[in-house]
Each structure stands twice: as C-alpha cells, then as structure tokens.
Design a protein around this motif. Structure first.
Motif, PDB file in Angstrom:
ATOM      1  N   PRO A  91      -1.343 -75.102 -18.487  1.00 36.12           N
ATOM      2  CA  PRO A  91      -2.432 -74.143 -18.248  1.00 36.12           C
ATOM      3  C   PRO A  91      -3.699 -74.213 -17.454  1.00 36.12           C
ATOM      4  O   PRO A  91      -4.030 -75.724 -17.662  1.00 36.12           O
ATOM      5  N   GLN A  92      -4.365 -73.600 -16.952  1.00 39.71           N
ATOM      6  CA  GLN A  92      -5.311 -73.067 -16.337  1.00 39.71           C
ATOM      7  C   GLN A  92      -6.508 -72.461 -16.081  1.00 39.71           C
ATOM      8  O   GLN A  92      -5.815 -71.001 -15.913  1.00 39.71           O
ATOM      9  N   ARG A  93      -7.811 -72.232 -15.551  1.00 41.15           N
ATOM     10  CA  ARG A  93      -8.721 -70.992 -15.758  1.00 41.15           C
ATOM     11  C   ARG A  93      -7.925 -70.299 -14.439  1.00 41.15           C
ATOM     12  O   ARG A  93      -7.600 -70.740 -13.501  1.00 41.15           O
ATOM     13  N   PRO A  94      -7.703 -68.686 -14.614  1.00 45.14           N
ATOM     14  CA  PRO A  94      -7.100 -68.359 -14.051  1.00 45.14           C
ATOM     15  C   PRO A  94      -7.698 -67.880 -12.392  1.00 45.14           C
ATOM     16  O   PRO A  94      -7.589 -68.188 -11.146  1.00 45.14           O
ATOM     17  N   SER A  95      -8.824 -68.380 -12.304  1.00 46.17           N
ATOM     18  CA  SER A  95      -9.625 -67.852 -11.532  1.00 46.17           C
ATOM     19  C   SER A  95      -9.545 -69.611 -10.489  1.00 46.17           C
ATOM     20  O   SER A  95      -9.687 -69.059  -8.920  1.00 46.17           O
TER      21      SER A  95
ATOM     22  N   ARG B 160     -13.558 -68.771 -21.765  1.00 44.62           N
ATOM     23  CA  ARG B 160     -12.426 -69.049 -23.130  1.00 44.62           C
ATOM     24  C   ARG B 160     -11.477 -68.620 -22.251  1.00 44.62           C
ATOM     25  O   ARG B 160     -10.071 -68.832 -23.336  1.00 44.62           O
ATOM     26  N   VAL B 161     -10.421 -68.619 -21.119  1.00 43.14           N
ATOM     27  CA  VAL B 161      -9.153 -67.814 -20.769  1.00 43.14           C
ATOM     28  C   VAL B 161      -8.528 -69.589 -20.354  1.00 43.14           C
ATOM     29  O   VAL B 161      -8.955 -69.310 -19.580  1.00 43.14           O
ATOM     30  N   ARG B 162      -7.363 -69.121 -20.496  1.00 43.22           N
ATOM     31  CA  ARG B 162      -6.332 -69.897 -19.186  1.00 43.22           C
ATOM     32  C   ARG B 162      -5.226 -69.547 -19.381  1.00 43.22           C
ATOM     33  O   ARG B 162      -4.598 -68.617 -20.108  1.00 43.22           O
ATOM     34  N   TYR B 163      -4.286 -69.972 -18.312  1.00 42.74           N
ATOM     35  CA  TYR B 163      -3.256 -68.700 -17.464  1.00 42.74           C
ATOM     36  C   TYR B 163      -2.072 -69.857 -17.628  1.00 42.74           C
ATOM     37  O   TYR B 163      -2.646 -71.221 -17.025  1.00 42.74           O
ATOM     38  N   SER B 164      -0.716 -69.725 -17.728  1.00 40.93           N
ATOM     39  CA  SER B 164       0.342 -70.204 -17.338  1.00 40.93           C
ATOM     40  C   SER B 164       1.216 -69.409 -17.371  1.00 40.93           C
ATOM     41  O   SER B 164       1.837 -67.726 -17.651  1.00 40.93           O
ATOM     42  N   THR B 165       2.356 -69.541 -17.384  1.00 48.33           N
ATOM     43  CA  THR B 165       4.391 -69.181 -17.415  1.00 48.33           C
ATOM     44  C   THR B 165       4.909 -69.465 -17.559  1.00 48.33           C
ATOM     45  O   THR B 165       5.156 -70.820 -18.356  1.00 48.33           O
TER      46      THR B 165
END
Length: 894
Positions: free
Chosen positions: A79-83, A374-379
């Motif tokens: 998980p990582q910052r979307p930016s 506050r937001v992270r992203y992964s799949t």
C-alpha cells in the motif's frame, strides 16, 4: 479467515552478503524490505542508489523463479500513497516525451502489461495524453484477440490483446511498452515480434520502473531491434542487477517449507459492510482492457470529484441506511442507526487484479477530498508469494481467497491481498478499506464462503466499503469480434443512431431502479423505462376498447385498470405457485445453462417488460447460484406494430456488446412478439433469438419446455411483476430521446407477491440443478429445436372454425388466455378436455366475468382465449392499431 503471514524458523547459519549492507543509503528506509531474503537466500542487488527505495524482496511460491522484486511505488503488493503511485508513471511519461519530442509523442500509443503494470501504463499514457491499451488474462466472449504473447516466468503466462478498435495498434507512430520491471526482456521481445509482424513501425520505447537485465539480455534486445530494422529505446527509473546463487530455487523451497503460518487474529464481530452506488459515467471504460482514449481520460477526470464524494459519504455515514443517498447496507449489516467507529485515520483503497487504474484515480481523488495523509492504495493479485511478518521482508501479511470473477483460463483459482492485514504491528492497521471491483467480479464468491475476500477484509478493519464499477463491454468494430457479423449500424433506424451508439448522446436517459421504481431490488433489474406514475392512463376494458375503436388509436397509448384479485383467486395463485415452482425452476435452469453454453459468461439479459422481467431475474439468479456469475439484467419495452424501444437499444449498445444481449420473455403464444422482435432487430448486431421458459407456439429455439403449462406469474398483473404496469408509448408523453413509459403502482404494495414468486421458484434451484444440465444437453442435441410455427397454424385453424376473421382475436396458451380475462373483453374460453388444475384460475376468472368455458378435444394448447368479436374494431391487429369492420358474432352473444 485466511490471513497467512508466516513466521519462519530461525536458520542456524544465516548468510549476510555484502549487498545487504551496501543497500543502506540516505534515501533508503531504516530497514530495507529486502534484507530478510538477501540474508537467507543469498540474493544480492547492485546498481542505482534509488533501488532500495523502489523495491524490496520476497520469495515467490513459483518454481520458475524464486524471488520477487516488490515495488514500493507500484501499488500492487505494498500500500502506497496514490500520489506516489500515479506520480511514478507520470514521471516516466515525461521522460518518454522528452525522448520522443512533441510531434512523435503526439502520435504515440501506450501498451501496458497485465496484471501488475496495467495502472503504471495508464499513468504513462496520462502523461503523454496518448491512447492506451493493456494486455489481459481475462478472455472476453465474442472478441477476437489482436495478438498474444507469453511471459515465461510468470505464474499465469498467456497475455491477450483485445482492443475494441484494432486500428489502435495499427498506426505508424511510436509504440510505448510499459512494464513494472525488466529482468530478462523476453516478454517485451515476444510482444514486439508479434506486433511488428502484423504492423511494422519504426520506433519502440520500452519503459519500466527498474531495469535489471544482464549484459546478455541487453545484447539480445539490441540484436532484435537491428533484425527488425526499428529503433528501440529504453527508459527506466533505476537500473541494476540481481545476483542469484546456483541453488537459489532449492534455498527458496527450503525457506518456504520452514515457514509456519502465524497465529490467526482473535475472532471479532465483522466490521460493517456498505455498498456505495457510484454514479459511473455511461459508456466510460473502467480501464484499458479494450482501449482508453484521451476523450475517456477527460471524462474520468471530470467525474472523479463526484465519485470520490460518494465514497467519502459512505465512509462517514454513521450507519448504512436509506437516508444516505449513495450508501446501501448489505445483507447481515447493522440495523439503521447503529453506531460504527468514527472518522477513519487510515483508509486503504483496494483494487482488483488488472483493475488498477480506476481504483488508483479514485484513491487520489479521495485523498484530496479527505485531506491529510490518510489514504493508501494497493490491489489484489494472482501472484502467490510467501508472507513473513518481519520488517526486513516486503510481504508482511497475506489474505488468500478464491477467485470471484469466474476466470476462464487454466491458472490457479487462488488470489491474494498482501499487506492489507496489520499483522503484528498495530500501526499498520487500516481503519477502513474501500474495495473497488468491476461488476463481473461482484459475485457470490466475493461475498459468501469461509474464505471470501469481503469476509476476510471485515475481520481486519473497522469498516468496508464496496464500490462496483461496470466492466466495459465495448461496441466493437466487426473485425474485432470472433465470429463474422454484418458491418451494419448497431440499430438501423432512426437516422444517425449508429453514430450515437459508440459514444452515447448526452440526452440518453438513465435506467430506473427499485425501490424507487418497482419493488424489485436494484441489483436484480435496471428498467429502461420512463416513469409515468403520475399520469392517468387507465380505463375499464370495455371503455378502452371503444376509445381505441373511435379513432384507430394504438393499444399501447393507454392502460387497462389493474385487476385486483379476490381472496379466492389469490389462494388459487399460491396453490398454482406451490404446484409448479419446481417445474418453473427446471425450465429456468435449462434456459440459463443453454444460454451460458451458447453465449458465454459475458451475456447480458434484456427481458421484455413486463412479463419477461421476473423470468430474467430468475435466470440471473440461476447464473449466480450455479456459476457465481453476476450478469447485467435490463427490462426493455417492445410494442406490437411499433417494434422495440430504440432508445433502450441505444443504451444497451453504449454499455455492452450488442452480440452479448439476450432477449428474454416468459412464454410464447402464436409468436407475434417473436416476429416483432425479429423485424425490429433486422439490420442490427443484436441477436433476435428470444429465450422463453415455455414455447407451446414452437416459434423460438431457446426454451425450457414446449409444453403449455401454467407459469403462475401469468395469473396476475403488476403485483407479480414488481408493481410495474404494462409499457406505454404515446405522443406527448414519450419523446424521441425517452425510453418507453410505465407506471409504478406503489398503492398496490399490500398485495405484492413479486418477491414471493421469485423466492419460491429459486428455492428449488438446488434440487433441479442436475436435471437442468441434462435438459440443456437434450436441447443442444435436439434436431427439432428450430421453430416450425405450429402454434400459428393452429390459431389460423381455430379462427376459421369459429368464424373470426382476425387471428389477433385468438390468444392461445395459458398465459395469453389469462391476459384476455384480465385485460380484454373475452368472448369464450376453449379448454383442452381434462386439462386439470392448470386451468383452475382460468375457470374462476371466466365465472367471475360470465364467460363460457368450452371443453374441446384435440386442442393443441391447454387453453385458448377468444376476444369478443363485437369489439373487434377495438381489438388490435398486426400493426398494433384497431381492426376496421365489425364481423357478426357467430353463435350469438355470451
């Protein structure tokens, strides 16, 4: 739950290669996430200073390759910052633009690799504002692959290219190929050779986050470029090399065998689960599987703030209830008003395998809306990797779950979500998880079962939000489909329609959904209708016939008064339902299994409103029950004499492949609607083959049975059809860009048995499953399956025998006879002698209306209803208008 981080036994003789120390740089994390593997497996990295900030190491559960480079900026396993994720691709795209120069960059096309680099390729294309396509491992029924290639070291090797427009890869501009890493370059070479043989071009640019090729691999790439006579450039964020001991596979196998599953977290009540209804723009692709253009990019950019707001609303609402416009509680959720944990400090937006880009952009927009870090992203992923809960290892935790999108390849059905569960470090815990999937993956396997992904997510966070986007079903060029089809407009008329099919007109209306329109659940049917609930359209049957007679009006311009059944008649309905539910379930299963075999899992159901709607819902339920499929289902209007709703066809073509649409109805009589459908779809790419439960008229080739038996939904009107009226088409109410109309009778909710009908039939699915498969086998082998229109011939004989000069006054079959008694002015009923309980409700209705029931020997149908010839000027002919002339009533009045 299957959260499976593994705690390895301590090795007796750990290895500490020099590389593990040299990778500690001022830019690296305090603990490099490749140290555990480097120390124990003897795998060493060397090269660019940025390598340790970009990648860690893990061990694959794959005998073809022992190690996995785990990217910290890709958003797949970590998980990582979307930016950061989007920014990594944008930066690579800027470097490609500098390499190409503006003129060539303006002609570039970007190709990304499934599954890991689909989002990265999208981001590179964003930077170039170039059209984009990514390879896929998901076959799409009916679509021809433009090309394919192999990724030898992968756990799932075959890649497909499925552009809706094959011309996307046929141009002469630079082709930019994007992958997350280059280890040998073989996949890129396979791709370039395949595409160059089809459409040679002068310039290829290969793009990756890290380039770890050996000298021999670099030479191979250069030799291939010279062989093809093309320029080949490479752009990477960092470069280096991997050093592997000769026994690396054996070491990896030993380490994996020694690792033991970590203890499961203590059992807890599952977190609340909320479905958010995203207002996804009509026709916008959810990704680049079939192509993604600059126009698509602009539409997504414009929609993102609104979509992020809907997700933020679902995250913040105190409990899922009706007052939250876009949030819907799923079954088993807290009662409305029950408090849930407060505002989330850490939110994970979790994408789904190849669906990386849309979740990434949603995560970025959500991060901007929520503010702060506050937001992270992964799949999720198909790739099997060992999890070790150690700060020096890249994959700390693992959730393993069964595939929930009915994959069609031969690869493993196991899927994974890495670093989503917190493991031993509570600071890694997410307070909320937003799972984004496409509608093909929103199946029972996602929701139900001990190891279902949603169930596991609910054990590791405080709130789960499910956001489902429509999987893009493109309207494709004829050359892109597997079977040849006529290169016709999707709909032949009105003029200009075809140009609006690929990019839907701004005036295309949106579907209606329950409970606002109909008593059916929103996920069971989308009504392609206009709501006319506030318009007075009803009249008694006799008055209505006279009104039609007076000016040659069309039958679809008004509605009959809804019949309100007596308690005695209601009891007959329930008796009929109990007696025939198993038989209906078998017919549903036979039709569903036949459609799945012949049309594939990408089929789209379009039921003919309204009698076909409960049948379409039942077929959809069967496909979910028996195969875990969640197929789209719409209700559309067809009017005798005026054809099918062309605006509804435009909507279907804008959202799906026309060839995937299957039209569904309840039963056939003499086949008038079947002929109407064939005529209406002539010259289009829609398939006019109607699927019905019962085909006593012998006028379709896809049916559950050809027996004329009672389908209890024919016994009632709106109260068994979601409280929706018959459809209406009248000037002044329906404009050229409107769907046909219908009314929602909310005042009849007290007598609604729509859900009871569906649930009673569906309760028999398990008992008849094997019989339904057998029925589909028999239907496939039936040489007499082709329509012979025997029903139409029988109607003509009856018309002549009873002195009726218009076959449209003869309504054959149990269903059509029931409609005569409920909606029209009946003259008499012909009943096959000895028909039995199937006709109890018909005899009751006939007695209530003072209509003679005549028992007849040798009748080809169970019964036939005859409309009163006195009102033949008000009855409708083949053109849907009133019949002129009033024949004498043979045999006197009744």
């Amino acid at each position: 739950m299957t959260a499976t981080p593994r705690t390895p036994q301590r090795p007796q003789t750990p290895q500490t290669p020099q590389t593990a120390r040299t990778l500690q740089t001022p830019h690296a994390p305090q603990t490099w996430t490749g140290r555990w593997v480097a120390d124990r497996a003897g795998i060493a990295l060397s090269g660019s200073e940025r390598l340790p900030e970009l990648v860690g190491l893990a061990l694959r559960e794959n005998r073809k390759r022992a190690h996995l480079l785990v990217s910290n900026v890709l958003g797949k396993h970590v998980p990582q910052r979307p930016s950061v994720v989007h920014g990594a691709g944008l930066e690579l795209g800027r470097r490609v633009r500098e390499l190409l120069g503006e003129p060539a960059a303006g002609r570039a096309v970007v190709l990304g690799y499934a599954e890991t680099a689909t989002g990265l390729g999208h981001s590179v294309a964003d930077s170039l504002d170039a059209p984009y396509l990514h390879s896929t491992r998901r076959p799409v029924p009916g679509m021809r692959s433009f090309g394919g290639f192999e990724e030898e070291h992968s756990h799932a090797t075959s890649h497909l290219l499925l552009p809706a427009d094959p011309g996307l890869l046929a141009g002469g501009g630079p082709l930019v190929l994007v992958d997350d890493e280059f280890s040998t370059g073989r996949t890129v070479l396979n791709t370039i050779r395949d595409l160059h043989a089809r459409h040679p071009r002068d310039h290829y640019v290969v793009v990756a986050l890290v380039d770890l090729r050996s000298a021999a691999d670099r030479t191979r790439l250069a030799d291939t470029a010279a062989e093809l006579g093309a320029r080949l450039d490479l752009v990477a964020t960092a470069s280096g090399a991997v050093s592997l001991p000769e026994d690396v596979l054996a070491r990896a196998e030993r380490l994996i065998a020694e690792a033991a599953p970590a203890p499961l977290p203590p059992a807890a009540a599952p977190a609340p689960l909320v479905r958010v209804g995203l207002d996804w723009p009509a026709g916008l692709p959810d990704g680049g599987r079939h192509g993604f253009t600059a126009h698509d990019r602009a539409r997504l950019d414009a929609a993102l703030p609104r979509l992020a707001g809907q997700i933020a609303e679902a995250l913040s609402v105190e409990a899922p209830h009706a007052e939250a416009p876009h949030a819907e509680a799923l079954p088993g959720e807290p009662v409305p008003g029950e408090p849930v944990p407060g505002e989330a400090r850490r939110v994970l937006v979790l994408g789904f395998e190849e669906l990386m880009y849309t979740p990434l952009r949603l995560a970025g927009a959500l991060a901007e809306r929520l503010g702060g870090d506050r937001v992270r992203y992964s799949t999720t992923t198909r790739s099997p990797v060992l999890a070790v809960d150690d700060p020096g290892y890249a994959i700390r935790t693992r959730l393993a779950f069964p595939a929930h999108d009915d994959p069609q390849d031969d690869a493993s059905r196991e899927r994974y979500a890495y670093n989503v569960a917190p493991g031993s470090d509570p600071e890694r815990r997410f307070d909320a998880i937003v799972l984004v999937v496409d509608d093909l993956a929103d199946t029972p396997a996602l929701h139900r079962g001990e190891r279902a992904l949603l169930g596991q997510l609910r054990q590791v966070t405080d709130r789960v939000v499910l956001a489902v986007v429509p999987s893009h079903r493109p309207v494709v060029a004829a050359s892109a489909v597997a079977e040849p089809v006529a290169a016709e407009p999707a709909v032949a008329e009105p003029a200009g329609w075809a140009s609006r099919a690929v990019l839907p007109a701004a005036t295309l209306p949106m579907p209606l959904y329950g409970p606002a329109f109909s008593s059916y659940r929103a996920d069971e049917v989308a009504w392609l209708l206009k709501d006319l609930s506030g318009v007075a359209l009803e009249a008694p049957a006799e008055e209505r016939e006279e009104a039609v007679q007076s000016g040659g009006a069309h039958y679809a311009e008004s509605l009959p008064v809804e019949y309100q059944p007596s308690p005695q008649y209601q009891e007959l309905f329930h008796q009929a339902l109990r007696g025939s539910a198993r038989r209906i379930a078998l017919a549903v299963g036979t039709v569903a299994e036949t459609l799945l075999r012949e049309r594939g899992p990408g089929l789209v159901l379009a039921s003919l409103a309204r009698a076909g709607t409960p049948v379409g819902i039942l077929i959809r339920r069967w496909l979910a029950f028996a195969h875990g499929l969640a197929v789209p289902h719409y209700a559309v209007s067809i009017v005798r004499g005026r054809g099918i709703d062309t605006v509804a066809l435009r909507y279907l073509a804008a959202h799906h492949r026309a060839q995937d649409v299957v039209f569904v109805d309840g039963w056939t009589g003499k086949g008038a609607i079947t002929r109407e459908l064939v005529d209406a779809l002539a010259g289009t790419n829609f398939d006019p083959d109607l699927a019905v439960l019962a085909d006593p008229g012998r006028c379709v080739r896809t049916y559950g049975t050809r027996d004329d038996f009672l389908i209890p939904s024919a016994c009632l009107n709106s109260t068994v059809s979601g409280l929706v009226s018959r459809t209406v088409l009248r000037a002044g109410l329906i404009g050229p860009d409107d769907f046909h109309g219908a009314k929602h009778y909310t005042e009849l909710a007290g007598g609604d048995v729509s859900a009871a009908f569906l649930d009673t039939v569906a309760a028999h699915f398990d008992a008849v499953r094997d019989l339904a498969v057998d029925g589909a086998d028999r239907l496939a082998a039936d040489r007499d399956r082709a329509p012979d229109w025997a029903g139409w011939a029988a109607v003509e004989r009856i018309s002549a025998e009873y002195g009726i000069d218009n076959v449209n006054l003869v309504k054959p079959g149990v269903g059509e006879t029931t409609r005569v008694l409920l909606r029209r002015v009946p003259w008499r009923i012909l009943a096959r002698r000895g028909a039995g309980a199937d006709l109890d409700h018909v005899r009751l209705l006939a007695a209530q209306r003072g209509v003679e029931v005549e028992d007849v020997d040798g009748l080809p149908y169970t019964c036939v209803g005859l409309i009163h010839p006195r009102y033949s000027r008000g009855a409708t002919g083949t053109d849907g208008r009133s019949v002129t002339g009033t024949p004498e009533v043979p045999g006197g009045e009744s």
